[in-house]
Design a protein around this motif. Structure first.
Motif, PDB file in Angstrom:
ATOM      1  N   PRO A   1       1.025  -1.360  -0.140  1.00  0.00           N
ATOM      2  CA  PRO A   1      -0.032   0.083   0.238  1.00  0.00           C
ATOM      3  C   PRO A   1       0.903   1.365   0.108  1.00  0.00           C
ATOM      4  O   PRO A   1       2.123   1.374   0.418  1.00  0.00           O
TER       5      PRO A   1
ATOM      6  N   ASP B   1      -3.422   4.719  -1.673  1.00  0.00           N
ATOM      7  CA  ASP B   1      -4.366   4.013  -0.780  1.00  0.00           C
ATOM      8  C   ASP B   1      -4.916   5.167   0.135  1.00  0.00           C
ATOM      9  O   ASP B   1      -6.024   4.926   0.804  1.00  0.00           O
TER      10      ASP B   1
ATOM     11  N   TRP C   1      -9.214  -0.930  -4.206  1.00  0.00           N
ATOM     12  CA  TRP C   1      -8.142  -1.595  -4.629  1.00  0.00           C
ATOM     13  C   TRP C   1      -8.467  -2.620  -5.670  1.00  0.00           C
ATOM     14  O   TRP C   1      -9.140  -3.546  -4.980  1.00  0.00           O
TER      15      TRP C   1
END
Length: 454
Positions: free
Chosen positions: A88, A129, A385
Motif C-alpha cells: 500500500p 491508498d 483497490w
C-alpha cells in the motif's frame, strides 16, 4: 529511505549515494540519496524496493509521491516476487499542486503547465491508498479531486482517504554558534531587525512587502531588513529579481541587507539575532490551502512571527496569541505592525517566547505524524483497490495511458541525445577519442543484447 537530491540544493554533478546505514535515536535505517537522473529512474527504485521488501510505501511530498505511485504500479505488475503481497502507498500531498500550478501559470502568463501538474496529480490520486495534506483546508480540496477521478465510489463509502499532517518541528532547540547579523552591514545592537528566510516563490507579495517596509523605515530609522534566500530555479526566477530592482531604486536601499542563499547551518544564527521574522503571501489558493514551514522554524527559535493572514497556520497562530498578523495586500497594516513592534521590542520578545512554547507543544513531529504512525503499524490498501471504477470514460482512459506514452517519449529522446553525442565524438575528435567513442557504442549495444535476452 530514498531521498531526492534537489538540483538547486546539491552541487552540480552530484553522484548518488547508495544504501548507507544511518541511525537516528533508537532507529536504524538504510539511506539512499539519489541524483535527479537516478531518482527518476523507476528501474532503480524498483530494484531498491524489491531488495528491501517493504510492507508499505510512503511518498513524502508531491514529487516523491508521484514516483511512489509509479513504483507501486511496477511492484504490482512485477508480481512483487520478493514480498508476495500488495504494498500500500501513503501519498503526502504537501500543498495543493493545482493551486500551485495556477500561481505558476499566472506568473508565466501561460496555462501550459496546468496539464503537466494535473497529469502527475492524477496518477497519484488514482493509485495511492491514503493521503496526507498540509492543512484541513487542503484535505477538502483533495477529497474533491478524489471524487473527480472516481475514488469516491461504493467501495470507499465511509473510508477515510485523507489526513492532515501539518508542518512540524523537531523537539530540539537551536544553539547560537556565531554572529550573523549584529555588528555587520551597518546593523547595530539597538536596530530592529526584520528577517526574511527562504525562497521568494510565486506566492510572495514582494510589492506589499517593499511598500510596507519603506513606510515603516520612514517612521523609524532603526528598522533594518535582512534577507537570506532568493529565487527558486525550479519554480520562480522572476519574483526575487523584481524585489531587488525595487530595493535598488529606494532611498532606503542601504537598510536592506540581501544576502541571497547561504549555507543551511548558518540560518539559525540569523533567527536567534533578529527581532521578528516576516512572512508575506498573496491571497491566492496556493496559500489558502497550504502552510509555511519557515514559521515553524521561527517558533523553534523563539523569534516573533509577523505574517499576512492567508493560510490555516496563521489563523491558528493568531487565535493562540503566538504571533502577529495583518491583512494580505495591505502595506499600511504591515507598516503599522512593524512600527509597533520596533517601538515595543519587549512585546516582540514575549510573543517569540509564546510562539516557541506553542510550536513545541502543538507542532512537534511526534504529534503531527500520529495518523501516519498508526497507519504504518497496519498498512492496508484502499477498499477500492483492484475494483472496477465505473466513472472512467474514454477521456480518462486516454489520460491514464498518456503517462506510459510520455515515459516512452522521454526514453527515446534520451537515447537520441546519447547517439548524437557519440557521433559528435567520432566526427569531431582525434583518433584516441574516436576509438573511445566506438568502444562506448559497442558496450551499450552489448548491454542492450543482454537485457533483451533476459
Amino acid at each position: 529511505v530514498v531521498g531526492y537530491a534537489i538540483p538547486s540544493a546539491y552541487p552540480s554533478g552530484f553522484k548518488s549515494t547508495v544504501g548507507k546505514q544511518q541511525r537516528y535515536g533508537q532507529y536504524d535505517f538504510e539511506y539512499h540519496i539519489q541524483s535527479k537522473q537516478d531518482f527518476e529512474n523507476t528501474d532503480m527504485l524498483l530494484e531498491i524496493a524489491q531488495e528491501f521488501g517493504p510492507d508499505c510505501l510512503v511518498g513524502c511530498t508531491f514529487y516523491p509521491s508521484y514516483f511512489g505511485a509509479k513504483l507501486k504500479k511496477l511492484l504490482e505488475d512485477s508480481g512483487n516476487s520478493e514480498t508476495g503481497k500488495l504494498v500500500p502507498l501513503w501519498a503526502d500531498l504537501f500543498g495543493h499542486v493545482m493551486a500551485e500550478a495556477q500561481a505558476r501559470a499566472h506568473m508565466d502568463g501561460d496555462d501550459t503547465p496546468l496539464f503537466h501538474y494535473w497529469n502527475s496529480e492524477y496518477n497519484i490520486l488514482t493509485t495511492a491508498d491514503i493521503f496526507s495534506c498540509v492543512s484541513g483546508r487542503q484535505e477538502y480540496a483533495t477529497i474533491g479531486e478524489l471524487g473527480v477521478v472516481g475514488r469516491l465510489n461504493r467501495f470507499t463509502s465511509g473510508y477515510r482517504f485523507t489526513n492532515t499532517v501539518p508542518c512540524g518541528l523537531p523537539d530540539e532547540e537551536y544553539v547560537h554558534k556565531k554572529t550573523a547579523i549584529r555588528g555587520k552591514d551597518g546593523i547595530g545592537d539597538d536596530d530592529f531587525v526584520v528577517l526574511w528566510t527562504g525562497g521568494y516563490n510565486t506566492w510572495t507579495d514582494v510589492d506589499t512587502l517593499f511598500e510596507g517596509l519603506v513606510l515603516a523605515m520612514k517612521e523609524n530609522p532603526r528598522i533594518r531588513f535582512v534577507s537570506t534566500g532568493g529565487e527558486i530555479p525550479e519554480q520562480d526566477i522572476k519574483t526575487y529579481p523584481h524585489f531587488l530592482s525595487k530595493i535598488r531604486s529606494s532611498e532606503f536601499a542601504d537598510r536592506f541587507v540581501m544576502k541571497g542563499w547561504i549555507a543551511g547551518e548558518d540560518v539559525p544564527d540569523h533567527y536567534l539575532e533578529a527581532d521578528t521574522g516576516i512572512n508575506i503571501d498573496k491571497d491566492i489558493y496556493e496559500v489558502r490551502l497550504g502552510s509555511k514551514n519557515r514559521i515553524l522554524d521561527w517558533f523553534r527559535a523563539g523569534l516573533c512571527v509577523l505574517s499576512s493572514n492567508v493560510c490555516e497556520l496563521t489563523d491558528i497562530m493568531a487565535a493562540a496569541g503566538a504571533g502577529y498578523v495583518f491583512k494580505p495586500g495591505d502595506p499600511t497594516g504591515l507598516a503599522e505592525k512593524l512600527i509597533f513592534l520596533a517601538e515595543h521590542p519587549e512585546k516582540a520578545r514575549a510573543t517569540g517566547r509564546a510562539g516557541k512554547e506553542f510550536g513545541f507543544k502543538e507542532f512537534n513531529f511526534s504529534r503531527t505524524t500520529e495518523a501516519l504512525q498508526a497507519w504504518v503499524e497496519d498498512p492496508r490498501a484502499a477498499p477500492d483497490w483492484g475494483k472496477d471504477r465505473k466513472i472512467f470514460f474514454e477521456k480518462e482512459k486516454a489520460l491514464a495511458n498518456l503517462e506510459g506514452i510520455t515515459d516512452k517519449q522521454k526514453k527515446m529522446i534520451e537515447e537520441r541525445d546519447r547517439r548524437v553525442a557519440e557521433l559528435e565524438g567520432i566526427v569531431k575528435k582525434g583518433i584516441a577519442y574516436r576509438i573511445y567513442s566506438y568502444l562506448k557504442i559497442a558496450a551499450r549495444k552489448l548491454r542492450l543484447i543482454k537485457e533483451t535476452k533476459k
